[in-house]
Each structure stands twice: as C-alpha cells, then as structure tokens.
Design a protein around this motif. Structure first.
Motif, short mmCIF file in Angstrom:
data_model
loop_
_atom_site.label_atom_id
_atom_site.label_comp_id
_atom_site.label_asym_id
_atom_site.label_seq_id
_atom_site.Cartn_x
_atom_site.Cartn_y
_atom_site.Cartn_z
N ALA A 101 5.49 24.98 -14.76
CA ALA A 101 6.59 23.89 -14.19
C ALA A 101 7.94 24.07 -15.19
O ALA A 101 8.79 23.81 -14.90
N ARG A 102 7.66 24.22 -16.45
CA ARG A 102 8.69 24.50 -17.27
C ARG A 102 9.35 25.62 -16.97
O ARG A 102 10.71 25.34 -16.78
N GLU A 103 8.76 26.68 -16.74
CA GLU A 103 9.41 27.89 -16.45
C GLU A 103 10.09 27.72 -14.95
O GLU A 103 11.38 28.41 -14.85
N GLU A 104 9.95 27.20 -14.09
CA GLU A 104 10.11 26.99 -12.73
C GLU A 104 11.35 26.04 -12.74
O GLU A 104 12.41 26.34 -12.11
N ALA A 105 11.44 24.97 -13.92
CA ALA A 105 12.62 24.01 -13.85
C ALA A 105 13.61 24.57 -14.52
O ALA A 105 14.88 24.76 -13.91
N ILE A 106 13.39 25.57 -15.34
CA ILE A 106 14.35 26.44 -16.04
C ILE A 106 15.17 27.43 -15.18
O ILE A 106 16.46 27.50 -15.04
N GLN A 107 14.35 28.02 -14.28
CA GLN A 107 14.86 29.00 -13.28
C GLN A 107 15.56 28.50 -12.32
O GLN A 107 16.62 28.77 -11.61
N GLU A 108 15.16 27.09 -11.94
CA GLU A 108 16.06 26.24 -10.82
C GLU A 108 17.50 26.01 -11.47
O GLU A 108 18.49 26.19 -10.85
N MET A 109 17.57 25.38 -12.75
CA MET A 109 18.80 25.21 -13.56
C MET A 109 19.77 26.51 -13.69
O MET A 109 20.61 26.24 -13.36
N CYS A 110 18.94 27.48 -13.82
CA CYS A 110 19.73 28.99 -13.92
C CYS A 110 20.33 29.28 -12.76
O CYS A 110 21.55 29.66 -12.81
N GLY A 111 19.56 29.01 -11.50
CA GLY A 111 20.23 29.38 -10.24
C GLY A 111 21.59 28.53 -10.06
O GLY A 111 22.33 28.89 -9.48
N ARG A 112 21.50 27.47 -10.52
CA ARG A 112 22.59 26.02 -10.27
C ARG A 112 23.76 26.78 -10.95
O ARG A 112 24.83 26.48 -10.58
N ALA A 113 23.27 27.09 -12.13
CA ALA A 113 24.51 27.39 -13.20
C ALA A 113 25.17 28.76 -12.52
O ALA A 113 26.38 28.63 -12.60
N GLN A 114 24.24 29.73 -12.01
CA GLN A 114 24.79 30.97 -11.28
C GLN A 114 25.80 30.57 -10.09
O GLN A 114 26.67 31.30 -9.91
N GLN A 115 25.34 29.53 -9.32
CA GLN A 115 26.12 29.19 -8.11
C GLN A 115 27.49 28.69 -8.65
O GLN A 115 28.46 28.67 -8.07
N LYS A 116 27.43 28.20 -9.78
CA LYS A 116 28.74 27.66 -10.27
C LYS A 116 29.51 28.74 -10.95
O LYS A 116 30.38 28.37 -11.34
N GLY A 117 29.06 29.84 -11.03
CA GLY A 117 29.90 31.04 -11.80
C GLY A 117 29.69 31.21 -13.09
O GLY A 117 30.27 31.95 -13.92
N ALA A 118 28.60 30.65 -13.53
CA ALA A 118 28.33 30.51 -15.19
C ALA A 118 27.43 31.87 -15.29
O ALA A 118 26.61 32.19 -14.70
N ASN A 119 27.37 32.15 -16.75
CA ASN A 119 26.45 33.32 -17.07
C ASN A 119 25.59 33.07 -18.25
O ASN A 119 25.08 33.59 -18.74
N ALA A 120 25.66 31.62 -18.64
CA ALA A 120 25.06 31.00 -19.81
C ALA A 120 24.87 29.54 -19.54
O ALA A 120 25.83 28.78 -18.96
N VAL A 121 23.76 28.88 -20.00
CA VAL A 121 23.72 27.53 -20.10
C VAL A 121 23.28 27.04 -21.67
O VAL A 121 22.34 27.55 -22.25
#
Length: 105
Positions: free
Chosen positions: A57-77
């Motif tokens: 669940a933790r890994e899935e939540a992190i992947q979801e967050m990273c996907g949303r960051a990528q959609q905003k044009g970010a390369n880090a969180v």
C-alpha cells in the motif's frame, strides 16, 4: 523521480516549485491475515501478512504521488510525509496517504 523526506536534494538546487502532491491508497486486510495476526498477537511475533500489505500500500501510494508530480512537470518530490490510518473499527480497512512538494531540480 527523486523522492525524499528532506526539504531539498543535496547538491541539486530547486529551480521551480510545482505544488503539493498526494497519493492515497485504501486497502482491505483479508480474513486469513486477520486470523494469522490474531494468533501472533497471542503468542508474539511479527505479522508477515500485515507487513506485506502495508508495504504494498505504501509503495502504491508513493507511485500515485509521483505520477501526479510528473503530470505537473516535476522531476522530484521533497518533504515527503507518510501517514497510516485504520478506517472504522470493524472493517479492517487501512489507508496510506503520502504527500510532498513537487519540484524541478
């Protein structure tokens, strides 16, 4: 995607802030894991079933967050925080939420 709990990445200046991003996962723990955890609660020891479910669940939540960051044009969180919550007392639902600031470094 670089993901860190610190507010910066050593040696890499933050060039742009893209905003706060989140990832949430709500998962159920099945009855067989509950039985195994109950037995371990009596005799002691770790519950591998719960640990595996929590890790997934933790890994899935992190992947979801990273996907949303990528959609905003970010390369880090940066400044990532992980929270766990049990939903209800009878239904065995676990919520894992992660949040951080999406940035360009």
């Amino acid at each position: 995607m670089i993901v860190t709990t610190t507010n910066n990445v050593d040696g890499r200046p933050i060039l742009d802030y893209k905003g706060v991003v989140f990832g949430e996962v709500i998962t159920g723990i099945n009855m067989f894991r509950d039985i195994g955890a109950g037995i371990r609660n009596i005799f002691g020891g770790r519950s591998q079933g719960y640990e595996e479910e929590l890790q997934a669940a933790r890994e899935e939540a992190i992947q979801e967050m990273c996907g949303r960051a990528q959609q905003k044009g970010a390369n880090a969180v940066v400044g990532v925080d992980v929270d766990y919550e049990i939903l209800g007392s009878d239904n065995g639902m676990l919520m894992v939420s992660v949040s951080g600031t999406a940035v360009v470094i």
